[in-house]
Enzyme design. Structure first.
Site, PDB file in Angstrom:
ATOM      1  N   GLU A  29      -7.606 -28.629  -6.691  1.00 24.18           N
ATOM      2  CA  GLU A  29      -7.495 -29.417  -7.910  1.00 24.18           C
ATOM      3  C   GLU A  29      -8.477 -30.590  -7.909  1.00 24.18           C
ATOM      4  O   GLU A  29      -9.039 -30.944  -8.953  1.00 24.18           O
ATOM      5  CB  GLU A  29      -6.057 -29.903  -8.074  1.00 24.18           C
ATOM      6  CG  GLU A  29      -5.100 -28.752  -8.395  1.00 24.18           C
ATOM      7  CD  GLU A  29      -3.636 -29.116  -8.230  1.00 24.18           C
ATOM      8  OE1 GLU A  29      -2.883 -28.986  -9.200  1.00 24.18           O
ATOM      9  OE2 GLU A  29      -3.244 -29.535  -7.110  1.00 24.18           O
ATOM     10  N   ALA A  42      -1.814 -31.192  -0.618  1.00 23.86           N
ATOM     11  CA  ALA A  42      -0.996 -32.399  -0.532  1.00 23.86           C
ATOM     12  C   ALA A  42      -0.321 -32.434   0.836  1.00 23.86           C
ATOM     13  O   ALA A  42      -0.189 -31.421   1.518  1.00 23.86           O
ATOM     14  CB  ALA A  42       0.046 -32.412  -1.643  1.00 23.86           C
ATOM     15  N   GLY A  66      -3.891 -29.348  -3.823  1.00 25.46           N
ATOM     16  CA  GLY A  66      -4.559 -30.545  -4.303  1.00 25.46           C
ATOM     17  C   GLY A  66      -6.042 -30.576  -3.998  1.00 25.46           C
ATOM     18  O   GLY A  66      -6.810 -31.208  -4.720  1.00 25.46           O
TER      19      GLY A  66
END
Length: 260
Positions: A114, A66, A111
């Site tokens: 993910e 992120a 992220g």
């Protein structure tokens, strides 16, 4: 489809989506997440697409995580909304009705890891690094990592990755069980394309139903999962593809699936 942070190209039945913020190592901010969701919403009804490859721009990163600077001044409510926006985007990727291959060409951290976990198959460069380093920032993985990772590799190994915040090699993650194959960096996209071509040659409705059975059945008691499997199998007998596939087998020729 035109986006500011994504590049998309289509070759036959195979699409390739590139996260394109190389100056920020393809990190995920609100704009990227909004565009990912919009992209998924648009492509899900494209019957011509049978496989999607997702990768990152440049050689250093798939997605390095992120956008930390964008998170610095968030209030608790804004942070929760940011998490939900990412989860919504990744859910939309996961729920696409065709196979999605992550071609991880560099850092897949936070992220980025993910996002890869929301794909169906993960191929990685030998130089790729995976990790969920949020705890080093006093945070936790919030884009689905605490939920998808233990489902992929088991709770105990997932705890190690999440609690330590360490980076792991592609080979280590292959051993853990969530990276399917590791290739030399220069071969990664070629190998992703080869696998995509193999899948694209199969019955697209069958692949979609198989994906549904795998993804939803994994969360069901086996009795319910088996019932769902049988029902989906029966549904395929209403399709022209099933007639084509069986006919081609009997006639000893390659099938020509139309996706209906």
């Amino acid at each position: 489809m035109i986006f500011e942070t994504l590049l998309y190209q289509q070759n036959g039945h195979i699409g390739t989506l590139t996260i394109n913020r190389p100056q920020a190592l393809n990190s995920l901010n609100e704009q990227v997440l909004q565009e990912l969701k919009s992209f998924a919403d648009q492509i899900k009804s494209d019957n011509n697409i049978r496989v999607l490859i997702i990768t990152g721009s440049g050689e250093k990163a798939f997605v390095a995580g992120a956008d930390i600077k964008a998170m610095q001044q968030m209030t608790p409510a804004e942070a929760e909304a940011f998490s939900i926006a990412a989860q919504t985007a990744f859910n939309a990727i996961e729920e696409l009705p065709f196979a999605v291959i992550a071609a991880v060409n560099g850092f897949a951290l936070g992220g980025g890891c993910e996002l890869a976990l929301s794909c169906d198959i993960i191929l990685a460069s030998g130089k790729a690094k995976f990790g969920l380093p949020e705890v080093t920032l006093g945070l936790l993985p919030c884009f689905g990592g605490t939920q998808r990772l233990p489902r992929a590799i088991g709770l105990y190994k997932a705890r190690e990755m999440v609690f330590s915040g360490e980076f792991y090699s592609a080979e280590a993650c292959k051993d853990f069980g969530f990276v399917n194959h590791v290739f030399a960096p220069e071969e990664l996209l070629n190998e992703a394309q080869k696998l995509a071509e193999t899948i694209a040659a199969r019955g697209p409705v069958a692949v979609a139903k198989a994906k549904q059975s795998l993804n939803t059945g994994f969360e069901l008691h086996i009795t319910d999962g088996l019932k769902q499997e049988a029902a989906l199998f029966g549904e395929l007998f209403t399709t022209e593809d099933h007639n084509e596939g069986i006919g081609a087998f009997i006639e000893k020729r390659n099938p020509d699936f139309k996706g209906n």
